[in-house]
Design a protein around this motif. Sequence first.
Motif, short mmCIF file in Angstrom:
data_model
loop_
_atom_site.label_atom_id
_atom_site.label_comp_id
_atom_site.label_asym_id
_atom_site.label_seq_id
_atom_site.Cartn_x
_atom_site.Cartn_y
_atom_site.Cartn_z
N VAL A 1 0.86 -1.18 0.00
CA VAL A 1 0.00 0.00 0.00
C VAL A 1 0.90 1.23 0.00
CG1 VAL A 1 -1.74 1.31 1.27
CG2 VAL A 1 -1.85 -1.18 1.24
N ASP A 2 0.54 2.23 -0.80
CA ASP A 2 1.31 3.48 -0.84
C ASP A 2 0.64 4.52 0.04
OD1 ASP A 2 2.86 2.17 -2.70
OD2 ASP A 2 1.86 3.09 -4.43
N LEU A 3 1.35 4.97 1.07
CA LEU A 3 0.82 5.98 2.00
C LEU A 3 1.92 6.98 2.35
CD1 LEU A 3 -1.28 3.83 4.52
CD2 LEU A 3 -2.17 5.38 2.79
N PHE A 4 1.51 8.23 2.58
CA PHE A 4 2.42 9.29 3.05
C PHE A 4 3.66 9.42 2.17
CE2 PHE A 4 0.45 7.33 6.90
CZ PHE A 4 -0.47 8.35 7.15
N GLY A 5 3.48 9.21 0.88
CA GLY A 5 4.60 9.36 -0.03
C GLY A 5 5.55 8.18 -0.07
N MET A 6 5.27 7.15 0.70
CA MET A 6 6.11 5.95 0.72
C MET A 6 5.45 4.88 -0.14
SD MET A 6 7.09 5.89 4.79
CE MET A 6 8.26 4.55 4.59
N THR A 7 6.20 4.35 -1.09
CA THR A 7 5.65 3.39 -2.04
C THR A 7 6.14 1.97 -1.75
OG1 THR A 7 7.48 3.80 -3.58
CG2 THR A 7 5.49 5.15 -3.83
N SER A 8 5.32 1.01 -2.17
CA SER A 8 5.67 -0.41 -2.09
C SER A 8 5.97 -0.88 -0.66
CB SER A 8 6.87 -0.73 -3.00
OG SER A 8 6.57 -0.39 -4.33
N VAL A 9 5.23 -0.34 0.31
CA VAL A 9 5.37 -0.77 1.70
C VAL A 9 4.27 -1.80 1.97
CG1 VAL A 9 5.30 -0.09 4.13
CG2 VAL A 9 6.32 1.43 2.41
N PRO A 10 4.61 -2.98 2.47
CA PRO A 10 3.59 -4.01 2.74
C PRO A 10 2.48 -3.51 3.66
CG PRO A 10 5.78 -4.96 2.88
CD PRO A 10 5.97 -3.48 2.73
N LYS A 11 1.25 -3.90 3.35
CA LYS A 11 0.10 -3.49 4.15
C LYS A 11 0.25 -3.96 5.60
CE LYS A 11 -3.80 -5.59 3.38
NZ LYS A 11 -5.03 -6.04 2.70
N ALA A 12 0.82 -5.15 5.79
CA ALA A 12 1.00 -5.68 7.14
C ALA A 12 1.91 -4.79 7.98
CB ALA A 12 1.56 -7.09 7.08
N VAL A 13 2.92 -4.20 7.34
CA VAL A 13 3.85 -3.32 8.07
C VAL A 13 3.13 -2.06 8.54
CG1 VAL A 13 5.92 -1.89 7.84
CG2 VAL A 13 5.89 -4.20 6.89
N TRP A 14 2.29 -1.48 7.65
CA TRP A 14 1.51 -0.31 8.05
C TRP A 14 0.60 -0.65 9.23
CZ3 TRP A 14 3.09 4.16 6.66
CH2 TRP A 14 3.58 4.42 5.38
N MET A 15 -0.10 -1.78 9.11
CA MET A 15 -1.07 -2.16 10.14
C MET A 15 -0.39 -2.45 11.48
SD MET A 15 -4.01 -5.14 9.98
CE MET A 15 -4.71 -4.39 8.51
N LEU A 16 0.68 -3.24 11.43
CA LEU A 16 1.39 -3.58 12.66
C LEU A 16 2.05 -2.37 13.28
CD1 LEU A 16 2.96 -6.96 11.49
CD2 LEU A 16 1.35 -6.69 13.37
#
Length: 299
Positions: free
Chosen positions: A131-146
């Motif tokens: 998921v791409d959020l806050f200008g950061m691309t190709s970050v796994p969704k699990a990393v954002w959630m955790l």
Amino acid sequence: MSYEAWIILTGSLVGITCGVTGCFLILRKMAMLADAISHTVLLGIVLAFLVTHSLDGVYMFIGATIVGLLTAFFVQLLDSSGVQSDAAIGVVFTSLFAVGVILISLFAGNTHLDVDHALMGEITFIPWDTVDLFGMTSVPKAVWMLGAVLIFNLTVITLFYKELKISSFDPALASAIGIPVLFIHYLLMGMVSVTTVASFDSVGAILVVAMLIVPGATAYLLTDKLSVMLILSGVIGVVSAVSGYYAATFLNVSISGAMATMLGLIFVVVFVLSPSHGLLSKWIMRRKYIQSKKQLQQS
């Protein structure tokens, strides 16, 4: 970051988040409630799919969190009604998990929902679901959630540290001095539910249970200070995640299984060598006591 680094980071986030939260379950002698919640959230995931007809992570997260809180509520209800706590956990855990399994068989057999995935997870797929959020691309969704759940848990612990500490060690004293014990209990159960759900899809129920219980139990053998226990449990979670990944790569086995195995090995080492509670230290103290007793008898 590389494919390998994302997997290690995900496992480490699970280790820190579960390890820190699990310390309070250990102190409250409610460790097996983590096992119950980690399995009953399957029912929440299935119900969320049946209502929304979507496998979107947000719906799954909401449904699983609600069922996790209901699990804690039903256990508390049975416990306060006179049922022994371990029996209450067993009744609620098996009943809700069984309902989830039946619903999967009846209504979700052709979707990406199955019991094996729920129990073991599949951390190797994490780097591909980005998921791409806050200008950061190709970050796994699990990393954002955790990461979000870790920040939430640390914020709650910081804001309610005194209340969590007193109510964990002495609920009667906490109630006497005006701490809302029941609110703190459900706040902690909310943390456990959210943590379980965030870790569930990545590593499965088995590793979630291990991460919630074993780091806290290991840290408990090493210190008598809660703040140190929290730090140590997080460190132990990270060490087991990193060492488990490389062990799994070397042996070509399940990554989640290897991480759980490393947790068990770390616990065994600490259980034997702990300076105050270890088997070796107790054996040495017993030997010294016997020797001093013999010397007193001889004199």
